[in-house]
Motif scaffolding. Structure first.
Motif, short mmCIF file in Angstrom:
data_model
loop_
_atom_site.label_atom_id
_atom_site.label_comp_id
_atom_site.label_asym_id
_atom_site.label_seq_id
_atom_site.Cartn_x
_atom_site.Cartn_y
_atom_site.Cartn_z
N PRO A 92 75.46 24.90 -11.30
CA PRO A 92 75.99 24.89 -9.50
C PRO A 92 77.01 25.74 -9.76
N VAL A 93 76.83 26.77 -8.58
CA VAL A 93 78.44 27.42 -7.96
C VAL A 93 79.00 26.92 -7.60
N ARG A 94 80.73 28.16 -8.33
CA ARG A 94 81.66 27.22 -8.11
C ARG A 94 82.74 28.89 -7.77
N GLU A 95 83.46 28.09 -6.56
CA GLU A 95 84.29 29.57 -5.75
C GLU A 95 84.61 30.48 -7.27
N GLY A 96 85.17 31.62 -7.37
CA GLY A 96 85.50 32.35 -8.10
C GLY A 96 84.91 32.40 -10.20
N PRO B 23 81.75 41.68 -6.98
CA PRO B 23 81.39 40.74 -6.38
C PRO B 23 79.75 40.62 -5.49
N VAL B 24 79.52 39.01 -5.82
CA VAL B 24 78.50 38.01 -5.08
C VAL B 24 78.95 37.10 -4.17
N ASP B 25 78.66 37.12 -3.21
CA ASP B 25 78.57 36.21 -1.60
C ASP B 25 77.40 34.67 -2.27
N CYS B 26 77.88 33.85 -3.10
CA CYS B 26 76.56 32.94 -2.21
C CYS B 26 77.05 31.17 -1.53
N ARG B 27 76.08 30.68 -1.72
CA ARG B 27 76.01 29.69 -0.88
C ARG B 27 76.53 28.52 -1.68
N ALA B 28 77.12 27.53 -1.53
CA ALA B 28 77.84 25.89 -2.12
C ALA B 28 75.93 25.02 -2.18
N GLY B 29 75.63 24.36 -2.99
CA GLY B 29 74.41 24.51 -3.56
C GLY B 29 73.73 25.15 -4.11
N ASP B 30 74.01 26.44 -4.30
CA ASP B 30 72.95 27.70 -5.10
C ASP B 30 73.36 27.34 -6.59
N THR B 31 71.92 27.80 -7.30
CA THR B 31 73.05 27.51 -9.13
C THR B 31 73.28 29.17 -8.98
N ARG C 173 67.54 34.21 2.31
CA ARG C 173 67.75 32.78 2.51
C ARG C 173 67.23 32.14 4.29
N LEU C 174 66.54 31.37 3.61
CA LEU C 174 65.61 30.96 5.43
C LEU C 174 67.43 30.75 6.36
N ALA C 175 68.29 29.59 6.09
CA ALA C 175 68.97 28.79 6.46
C ALA C 175 70.08 29.64 6.08
N ASP C 176 71.15 29.70 7.10
CA ASP C 176 71.95 30.61 6.62
C ASP C 176 73.23 29.75 6.77
N SER C 177 73.07 28.39 6.52
CA SER C 177 73.96 27.38 7.54
C SER C 177 75.24 27.26 5.99
N GLY C 178 74.66 27.06 5.12
CA GLY C 178 75.56 26.54 3.24
C GLY C 178 77.17 27.19 3.66
N LYS C 179 78.61 26.95 3.02
CA LYS C 179 79.15 27.34 3.37
C LYS C 179 79.43 28.02 1.93
N SER C 180 80.00 29.34 2.55
CA SER C 180 80.62 31.09 1.54
C SER C 180 81.31 30.55 0.00
N THR D 50 61.27 25.04 -6.09
CA THR D 50 62.18 25.13 -6.22
C THR D 50 63.16 25.56 -6.16
N LEU D 51 63.39 26.71 -5.69
CA LEU D 51 64.48 27.62 -5.02
C LEU D 51 64.68 27.63 -3.36
N LEU D 52 63.16 27.23 -3.33
CA LEU D 52 62.63 27.40 -1.45
C LEU D 52 63.50 26.00 -0.88
N LYS D 53 62.23 24.71 -2.01
CA LYS D 53 63.61 23.13 -1.80
C LYS D 53 65.39 23.37 -2.03
N ALA D 54 65.33 23.58 -2.73
CA ALA D 54 66.92 23.54 -3.56
C ALA D 54 67.78 24.49 -3.01
N GLN D 55 67.58 25.77 -2.80
CA GLN D 55 68.66 26.44 -1.75
C GLN D 55 67.48 27.21 -0.13
#
Ligand code: FES
Lengths: 97, 465
Positions: A79-83, A20-28, A4-11, B145-150
């Motif tokens: 898009p991912v959703r909690e749970g 369990p896998v931790d990802c970010r809001a905005g992930d598919t 991850r380039l910027a680790d800013s998004g909500k977990s 896509t992965l770079l731009k979107a995530q």
């Protein structure tokens, strides 16, 4: 495979095959899998070969996974959703099964 | 977010696809007072070129570049224009009477459109090499896509292969983002220069020349570039190595790209006539100067009308929208078409040069032997060639024999390859061989989605099919 380039998004917390896998809001779902080092989504119905996301734009259908019990969803479009419970699948690829 | 229940039963204009062409078309139509809805399959608008433009976590503007940021203006324009923009909306059907089948969050609707602008853009040309189905092999567009979107950057040993503007742009973006690329394997034949050269003067006048040279320099300064005539992804259950020119390179990720081609599935299923473009080696819709297709009321704009790039796509979207406005509301003010056409011409100027220079080698379009051609049904090049030898004349017959093109991707990753293989094997042309006959639904629709159609619509569809 990816970092991850910027680790800013909500977990956001998912499970992938029960783990369990931790990802970010905005992930598919596909992005979440790849970021967590999961490089395969399913096996093919013909030869049983493993497949992972290829196009990330909804075209190739190699990213099919089961999401919250619904089979063969395109991980790169959801898009991912909690749970969320994500399961890799074998063989099947008919929408909704 | 727009839900299926928010949709009206009828719109003056339905725009399909939220890339530059769709956004510009929706902006113009909305401004002119047409009731307009834009359906886009992705979670946010922008298409592939401006993917995630409203949500990208990549804060450093230098990484993706200023051209990417231009997408913000288009989104703002579309939003203020008054069109309804529906994301997560998959259009699975379009018929010649302009009935549009769409699903949002599992709920399906049939919408009647006065006019339709198909702006489904392009997709990457199939790149059938041995091992391209292995996990760890991905399209360059996918990685972008992965770079731009995530904000995901390739990590570990990354090899890129192929050619064309997008490959080089992505390489630069990965490097700027702090990523590392082991090597770029350039598959474009050197002799392409011979045919490209006569078009160099035009290219030099186009906006792309200076940018392109700068980009190549930026990448070549930091990544070894190796010209290759053969390429193979090697691994058992995932990619382990990339093999080329008798060498092997350990790799965790192989990114493939050899140009883009129009995404024709929806327009073809709607009955729009298509023709073979021998320079761009793909099928494209037959269109008039306003981008109207052979089906009345259906236009195709953007890269789906023939590859010309993102900026040109927006101008094409505007032209198609003006035609729709003039047809439906002749009194509404429209922008000056002459000016738009001039801008479009300027954008298209460098195309011939780029097309010839980045013309993929025959061997990477027409594979041999055990190389998988149809990823869904796992049909090999050797099988397709053998069946063509037995007398199979076209892709539809091939489909019946081999099931290629019958899987969920509906030929999007094998169609061009199968057409070219049959043509090669039978000593004829792709124009002669033709393409898969496509029928709706162009995207899989579940029984539950079908059942969610309001009853009258479901009956109508059942009767028509
Ligand atoms: S990765 Fe190709 S459809 Fe999802």
């Amino acid at each position: 495979m990816f970092k991850r380039l910027a680790d800013s998004g909500k977990s956001v917390a998912l499970t992938v095959d029960g783990r369990p896998v931790d990802c970010r809001a905005g992930d598919t779902v596909a992005a979440a899998l790849l970021a967590a080092g999961v490089d395969r989504c399913r096996t093919t119905p013909v030869s049983g070969a493993p497949r992972g996301p290829y196009c990330l734009m909804g075209v190739c259908f190699d990213c099919l996974v089961t999401i919250d019990g619904v089979g063969s969803r395109q991980a790169c479009l959801v898009p991912v959703r909690e749970g969320m419970a994500v399961e890799t699948q074998s063989g099947r690829r008919e929408a909704g099964r | 977010m727009t839900q299926a229940s928010d949709l009206a039963a009828h719109y003056d204009l339905v725009v399909i696809g939220g890339g530059p062409a769709g956004l510009a078309a929706a902006a113009e139509a909305g401004r002119a007072g047409l009731s307009t809805v834009l359906f886009d399959e992705n979670p946010g608008v922008g298409g592939q070129i401006y993917r995630a433009i409203t949500s990208t976590p990549v804060a450093d503007r230098a990484i993706l570049g200023e051209d990417y940021r231009a997408g913000s203006d288009l989104v703002a324009e579309a939003r203020t224009g008054g069109a309804l923009i529906a994301n997560g909306a998959t259009v699975w059907s379009l018929d010649p009477a302009r009935l549009v089948g769409v699903s949002i969050a599992g709920q399906a609707r049939l919408i009647q459109a006065g006019r339709v602008i198909v702006a489904t853009g392009s997709l990457e040309r199939p790149f059938p090499i041995p091992g391209w189905t292995l996990p760890g092999v991905m399209s360059a567009g996918g990685a972008q896509t992965l770079l731009k979107a995530q904000g995901l950057v390739p990590d570990g040993r990354t090899v890129m292969a192929g050619g064309g503007p997008l490959l080089w742009l992505l390489a630069a973006q990965i490097l700027r983002a702090g990523g590392r690329i082991e090597a770029i394997l350039d598959t474009m034949p050197r002799r392409n220069w011979l045919r490209a050269l006569p078009h160099l003067p035009d290219f030099l006048l186009s906006p792309y020349a200076a940018k392109g040279v700068k980009l190549l320099r930026e990448v070549r300064a930091r990544v070894p570039v190796i010209r290759v005539a053969e390429l193979e992804a090697v691994g058992d259950d995932r990619l382990r190595e990339v093999s080329f020119n008798g060498r092997r390179l350990p790799a965790d990720l192989l990114l493939l790209h050899q140009g883009v081609v129009p995404n024709v599935n929806l327009a073809m299923a709607a009955g729009v006539a298509h023709e073979w473009n021998a320079r761009q080696l793909c099928f494209q819709p037959v269109l008039d100067e306003d981008f109207n297709s052979s089906v009345p009321g259906i236009a195709v704009a953007g890269d789906g009308a023939g590859i010309a790039g993102g900026t040109a796509a927006a101008e094409r979207g505007r032209i198609a929208a003006v035609a729709a406005i003039r047809a439906l509301r002749p009194s509404a003010p429209v922008p000056d078409l002459q000016i738009i056409r001039q801008r479009l011409q300027r954008e298209e100027m460098g195309r011939s040069f780029l097309d010839w220079l980045n013309r993929p080698a025959d061997s990477f379009r027409q594979p041999e032997g055990d190389t998988i051609v149809c990823r869904c049904e796992e049909v090999t090049a050797g099988q397709v060639r053998a069946v063509a030898d037995l007398g199979c004349e076209g892709p539809n017959q091939m489909k019946a024999f081999m099931r290629c093109g019958m899987g969920p991707c509906q030929g999007r990753l094998c169609g061009l390859t199968v057409t070219e293989l049959i043509a090669d094997q039978r000593g004829t042309t792709p124009a002669e061989v033709g393409y898969y006959r496509l029928r709706p639904p162009v995207k899989p629709i579940t029984v539950a989605e079908f059942a969610s159609l309001p009853i009258a619509e479901g009956e109508r569809l059942a009767v028509e099919n």
